[in-house]
Motif scaffolding. Structure first.
Motif, PDB file in Angstrom:
ATOM      1  N   GLU A 168       0.783  -1.112   0.051  1.00 31.82           N
ATOM      2  CA  GLU A 168       0.007  -0.086  -0.133  1.00 31.82           C
ATOM      3  C   GLU A 168       0.852   1.389  -0.025  1.00 31.82           C
ATOM      4  OE1 GLU A 168      -3.483   1.927   2.563  1.00 31.82           O
ATOM      5  OE2 GLU A 168      -2.937  -0.011   3.264  1.00 31.82           O
ATOM      6  N   ARG A 169       2.013   1.140   0.821  1.00 31.05           N
ATOM      7  CA  ARG A 169       2.945   2.429   0.835  1.00 31.05           C
ATOM      8  C   ARG A 169       3.513   2.670  -0.627  1.00 31.05           C
ATOM      9  NH1 ARG A 169       4.079   0.211   6.090  1.00 31.05           N
ATOM     10  NH2 ARG A 169       5.842  -0.852   5.166  1.00 31.05           N
ATOM     11  N   GLU A 170       3.887   1.469  -0.979  1.00 27.68           N
ATOM     12  CA  GLU A 170       4.639   1.534  -2.536  1.00 27.68           C
ATOM     13  C   GLU A 170       3.634   2.274  -3.507  1.00 27.68           C
ATOM     14  OE1 GLU A 170       6.882  -1.359  -5.638  1.00 27.68           O
ATOM     15  OE2 GLU A 170       6.069  -2.005  -4.007  1.00 27.68           O
ATOM     16  N   GLN A 171       2.236   1.687  -3.344  1.00 29.65           N
ATOM     17  CA  GLN A 171       1.207   2.280  -4.427  1.00 29.65           C
ATOM     18  C   GLN A 171       0.890   3.731  -4.229  1.00 29.65           C
ATOM     19  OE1 GLN A 171      -1.890  -0.402  -3.707  1.00 29.65           O
ATOM     20  NE2 GLN A 171      -1.412  -1.965  -5.000  1.00 29.65           N
ATOM     21  N   VAL A 172       0.899   3.854  -3.022  1.00 30.00           N
ATOM     22  CA  VAL A 172       0.939   5.527  -2.435  1.00 30.00           C
ATOM     23  C   VAL A 172       2.036   6.377  -3.202  1.00 30.00           C
ATOM     24  CG1 VAL A 172       0.597   7.330  -0.635  1.00 30.00           C
ATOM     25  CG2 VAL A 172      -0.771   5.142  -0.643  1.00 30.00           C
ATOM     26  N   ALA A 173       3.214   5.862  -2.948  1.00 28.58           N
ATOM     27  CA  ALA A 173       4.278   6.451  -3.400  1.00 28.58           C
ATOM     28  C   ALA A 173       4.327   6.567  -4.844  1.00 28.58           C
ATOM     29  CB  ALA A 173       5.625   5.724  -2.989  1.00 28.58           C
ATOM     30  N   ASN A 174       3.924   5.474  -5.627  1.00 28.41           N
ATOM     31  CA  ASN A 174       3.895   5.648  -7.245  1.00 28.41           C
ATOM     32  C   ASN A 174       2.897   6.551  -7.283  1.00 28.41           C
ATOM     33  OD1 ASN A 174       5.944   3.642  -7.323  1.00 28.41           O
ATOM     34  ND2 ASN A 174       4.222   1.829  -7.231  1.00 28.41           N
ATOM     35  N   ALA A 175       1.673   6.699  -6.783  1.00 26.09           N
ATOM     36  CA  ALA A 175       0.750   7.603  -7.211  1.00 26.09           C
ATOM     37  C   ALA A 175       1.181   8.982  -7.014  1.00 26.09           C
ATOM     38  CB  ALA A 175      -0.694   7.391  -6.523  1.00 26.09           C
ATOM     39  N   ARG A 176       1.957   9.063  -5.872  1.00 25.37           N
ATOM     40  CA  ARG A 176       2.495  10.520  -5.616  1.00 25.37           C
ATOM     41  C   ARG A 176       3.505  11.087  -6.460  1.00 25.37           C
ATOM     42  NH1 ARG A 176       3.819  11.509   0.558  1.00 25.37           N
ATOM     43  NH2 ARG A 176       1.592  11.166   0.657  1.00 25.37           N
ATOM     44  N   ALA A 177       4.278  10.119  -6.960  1.00 23.37           N
ATOM     45  CA  ALA A 177       5.438  10.613  -7.989  1.00 23.37           C
ATOM     46  C   ALA A 177       4.867  10.706  -9.480  1.00 23.37           C
ATOM     47  CB  ALA A 177       6.380   9.316  -8.040  1.00 23.37           C
ATOM     48  N   ALA A 178       3.737  10.031  -9.661  1.00 21.44           N
ATOM     49  CA  ALA A 178       3.007  10.070 -10.914  1.00 21.44           C
ATOM     50  C   ALA A 178       2.495  11.593 -10.871  1.00 21.44           C
ATOM     51  CB  ALA A 178       2.050   9.185 -11.181  1.00 21.44           C
ATOM     52  N   VAL A 179       1.918  11.813  -9.794  1.00 19.88           N
ATOM     53  CA  VAL A 179       1.213  13.380  -9.653  1.00 19.88           C
ATOM     54  C   VAL A 179       2.245  14.471  -9.722  1.00 19.88           C
ATOM     55  CG1 VAL A 179      -0.103  14.747  -7.938  1.00 19.88           C
ATOM     56  CG2 VAL A 179      -0.719  12.510  -8.565  1.00 19.88           C
ATOM     57  N   MET A 180       3.287  14.264  -9.097  1.00 18.41           N
ATOM     58  CA  MET A 180       4.482  15.049  -9.166  1.00 18.41           C
ATOM     59  C   MET A 180       4.960  15.228 -10.322  1.00 18.41           C
ATOM     60  SD  MET A 180       4.179  16.491  -6.074  1.00 18.41           S
ATOM     61  CE  MET A 180       5.575  17.557  -6.108  1.00 18.41           C
ATOM     62  N   GLU A 181       5.042  14.289 -11.196  1.00 21.71           N
ATOM     63  CA  GLU A 181       5.742  14.424 -12.195  1.00 21.71           C
ATOM     64  C   GLU A 181       4.714  15.199 -13.526  1.00 21.71           C
ATOM     65  OE1 GLU A 181       6.845  10.995 -16.198  1.00 21.71           O
ATOM     66  OE2 GLU A 181       6.569  10.605 -14.328  1.00 21.71           O
ATOM     67  N   GLU A 182       3.499  14.903 -13.188  1.00 20.46           N
ATOM     68  CA  GLU A 182       2.483  15.518 -14.175  1.00 20.46           C
ATOM     69  C   GLU A 182       2.368  17.076 -13.736  1.00 20.46           C
ATOM     70  OE1 GLU A 182      -0.419  15.994 -17.007  1.00 20.46           O
ATOM     71  OE2 GLU A 182       0.919  14.405 -16.533  1.00 20.46           O
ATOM     72  N   ARG A 183       2.580  17.221 -12.303  1.00 20.45           N
ATOM     73  CA  ARG A 183       2.703  18.620 -11.812  1.00 20.45           C
ATOM     74  C   ARG A 183       3.631  19.361 -12.355  1.00 20.45           C
ATOM     75  NH1 ARG A 183       0.927  18.330  -5.452  1.00 20.45           N
ATOM     76  NH2 ARG A 183      -1.308  17.993  -5.601  1.00 20.45           N
ATOM     77  N   ALA A 184       4.975  18.868 -12.459  1.00 18.85           N
ATOM     78  CA  ALA A 184       5.999  19.349 -13.027  1.00 18.85           C
ATOM     79  C   ALA A 184       5.958  19.588 -14.431  1.00 18.85           C
ATOM     80  CB  ALA A 184       7.427  18.357 -12.832  1.00 18.85           C
ATOM     81  N   ARG A 185       5.074  18.877 -15.200  1.00 14.05           N
ATOM     82  CA  ARG A 185       5.097  19.132 -16.871  1.00 14.05           C
ATOM     83  C   ARG A 185       4.361  20.408 -16.765  1.00 14.05           C
ATOM     84  NH1 ARG A 185       1.606  18.344 -20.366  1.00 14.05           N
ATOM     85  NH2 ARG A 185       0.041  17.200 -18.935  1.00 14.05           N
ATOM     86  N   ILE A 186       2.966  20.324 -16.187  1.00 10.43           N
ATOM     87  CA  ILE A 186       2.237  21.338 -16.177  1.00 10.43           C
ATOM     88  C   ILE A 186       2.912  22.747 -15.861  1.00 10.43           C
ATOM     89  CG2 ILE A 186      -0.171  22.208 -15.438  1.00 10.43           C
ATOM     90  CD1 ILE A 186      -0.926  19.400 -15.138  1.00 10.43           C
ATOM     91  N   ALA A 187       3.734  22.578 -14.793  1.00  9.95           N
ATOM     92  CA  ALA A 187       4.039  23.984 -14.196  1.00  9.95           C
ATOM     93  C   ALA A 187       5.196  24.296 -15.111  1.00  9.95           C
ATOM     94  CB  ALA A 187       5.088  23.565 -12.862  1.00  9.95           C
ATOM     95  N   ARG A 188       5.779  23.473 -15.925  1.00 10.59           N
ATOM     96  CA  ARG A 188       6.923  24.096 -17.142  1.00 10.59           C
ATOM     97  C   ARG A 188       5.788  24.797 -17.992  1.00 10.59           C
ATOM     98  NH1 ARG A 188       9.293  19.061 -16.377  1.00 10.59           N
ATOM     99  NH2 ARG A 188       8.188  18.282 -17.798  1.00 10.59           N
ATOM    100  N   GLU A 189       4.762  24.148 -18.253  1.00 11.08           N
ATOM    101  CA  GLU A 189       4.027  25.076 -19.344  1.00 11.08           C
ATOM    102  C   GLU A 189       3.445  26.311 -19.082  1.00 11.08           C
ATOM    103  OE1 GLU A 189       0.800  22.167 -20.310  1.00 11.08           O
ATOM    104  OE2 GLU A 189       2.234  20.800 -21.402  1.00 11.08           O
ATOM    105  N   LEU A 190       3.022  26.285 -17.671  1.00  9.09           N
ATOM    106  CA  LEU A 190       2.346  27.508 -17.091  1.00  9.09           C
ATOM    107  C   LEU A 190       3.563  28.617 -16.867  1.00  9.09           C
ATOM    108  CD1 LEU A 190       0.106  26.182 -14.246  1.00  9.09           C
ATOM    109  CD2 LEU A 190      -0.495  27.310 -16.588  1.00  9.09           C
TER     110      LEU A 190
END
Length: 431
Positions: A184-206
């Motif tokens: 469960e911790r690994e799944q939460v960490a993977n989901a959080r990493a995916a969210v942060m990666e997507e946030r970084a991509r959107i942040a570059r665009e903004l």
């Protein structure tokens, strides 16, 4: 363990062991009354019997604390009870009789196998159980020694095996729970990493959008400056365009900051909280500490002047921390608090002094640490330093403690040097 629960409710281990010990003791004391007529002849119960009966049962109450010693005492007492003929023999001409003393030893073996270390469990099955079986066989009547040996060994080995099986099942269950939690911790960490990666991509665009808008504002400002004298209407239109572009840039910048904010920061989003406290909120703070028992004499002097939002919050937090420390270390003592506005000297002075603990209050102030050590003083120094002020703290002559803070007021020169003209607004920026 199953023995530690009843009807789905957890029972304290001490209660479980004490209950088993009392149940076994009651069975031993009532064994004579339960014997059928014509049964084996037993010695009359005397003081020695009661002592041995208690020794073969009550150690179970402390088995969790010392498994092996409790088992040894119970096994020895049970053997003596049989040897003195206070209880029926395990195997005799009248048949096999598994009484409370034997069940108590088997229970202790089971619990030792469950609670003991692997070394203790090995010692029990290789040394104690064979010794107990041989002793019982030696005390049995001739012709029944082999049967007694096999019966005793079978009972105790079965109890030991059940205990080790129970322990193994507990270990497997705990491992399964740990693996599930790790997954469960690994799944939460993977989901959080995916969210942060997507946030970084959107942040570059903004970021690109904000950078483009700011660059466009610079170009439009230069153009407006050049046409200001010969075409005021065109300059006015450019100024309007600059305003719209600036608003768009600010909007995109807010989106960027919201995007980069962590989940913990989002829970404390200032846009969802009431405005930060200002100097005007200090009287309410004083009333609240008065209700807690602190006697505060509060005085405000001078004419209030414009003060940046950060300085407003700094003054409030310093007063709050000082009052809290006084209440914590000096108790319900008398405190003088003064807030002095000094526009002519371009400063705001805050002074708080207490009289120290009252006699017999029992809450002496701890000795002052060098250079204001402690999280409270460090926090006040950091806040004061961030707005360019100064802080002095320490004991006062005759007892008590003082906090003296000086916060600079904005000057006309500071506005001309690029400070925001709305810095004196009592609400934080962005409100």
């Amino acid at each position: 363990m199953t023995l530690d629960s009843f009807a789905g409710r957890r029972i304290p281990p001490a209660v479980t062991d004490a209950g088993l010990a009392l149940l076994l003791a009651a069975g031993l004391l009532a064994v004579a009354e339960a014997m059928p007529p014509g049964g084996p002849e037993l010695r009359t119960h005397d003081t020695r019997f009661f002592v041995l009966a208690l020794l073969s049962a009550l150690p179970l109450a402390v088995h969790r604390l010392c498994p092996l010693p409790a088992l040894l005492v119970m096994a020895a007492a049970a053997s003596v009870l049989q040897g003195l003929h206070y209880v029926p023999q395990l195997s005799s001409p009248d048949g096999t009789s598994i009484g409370p003393s034997y069940l108590g030893v088997a229970t202790a073996v089971f619990l030792t196998a469950v609670r003991g270390t692997p070394r203790t469990a090995t010692l029990v099955v290789t040394v104690l159980i064979p010794a107990a079986a041989v002793t019982e066989a030696a005390l049995a009547s001739p012709g029944h020694r082999i049967a007694t040996l096999l019966t005793e060994a079978m009972i105790l080995v079965a109890a030991w095996a059940l205990g080790r099986l129970h322990r193994a099942r507990d270990a497997i269950r705990n491992q399964a729970v740990e693996r599930a939690a790790a997954l469960e911790r690994e799944q939460v960490a993977n989901a959080r990493a995916a969210v942060m990666e997507e946030r970084a991509r959107i942040a570059r665009e903004l970021h690109d959008i904000v950078a483009h808008n700011v660059s466009l504002m610079v170009v439009q400002t230069i153009a407006a400056d050049r046409v200001q004298d010969r075409d005021s209407q065109k300059a006015h239109e450019l100024h309007g365009t600059i305003e719209e572009t600036g608003r768009a840039a600010v909007s995109e910048l807010r989106r960027l900051l919201d995007l980069l904010r962590t989940d913990e920061e989002a829970e404390t989003d200032p846009n969802k909280e009431p405005p930060q406290p200002t100097v005007e909120a200090i009287p309410e703070l004083v009333d609240s500490v008065r209700a807690a028992g602190l006697a505060v004499d509060f005085e405000t002097t001078g004419t209030p002047a414009e003060l940046p939002a950060g300085s407003h919050l700094t003054v409030y937090r310093v007063v709050q921390e000082a009052l809290t420390n006084t209440l914590k270390h000096a108790g319900r003592t008398r405190t003088d608090l003064s807030v002095a506005w000094e526009p002519e000297r371009h400063r705001l002075t805050v002074r708080l002094c207490d009289d120290g603990p009252r006699p017999g209050d029992g809450t002496p102030r701890p000795p002052a640490l060098p250079k204001g050590s402690g999280h409270g003083l460090v926090g006040m120094r950091e806040r004061i330093g961030a707005v360019g002020g100064s802080l002095h703290t320490g004991p006062r002559p005759g007892g008590g403690y003082c906090v003296h803070a000086v916060i600079p007021l904005p000057t006309p020169d500071s506005h001309q040097e690029g400070h925001c003209p709305h810095a004196g607004h009592p609400r934080p920026a962005g409100r």
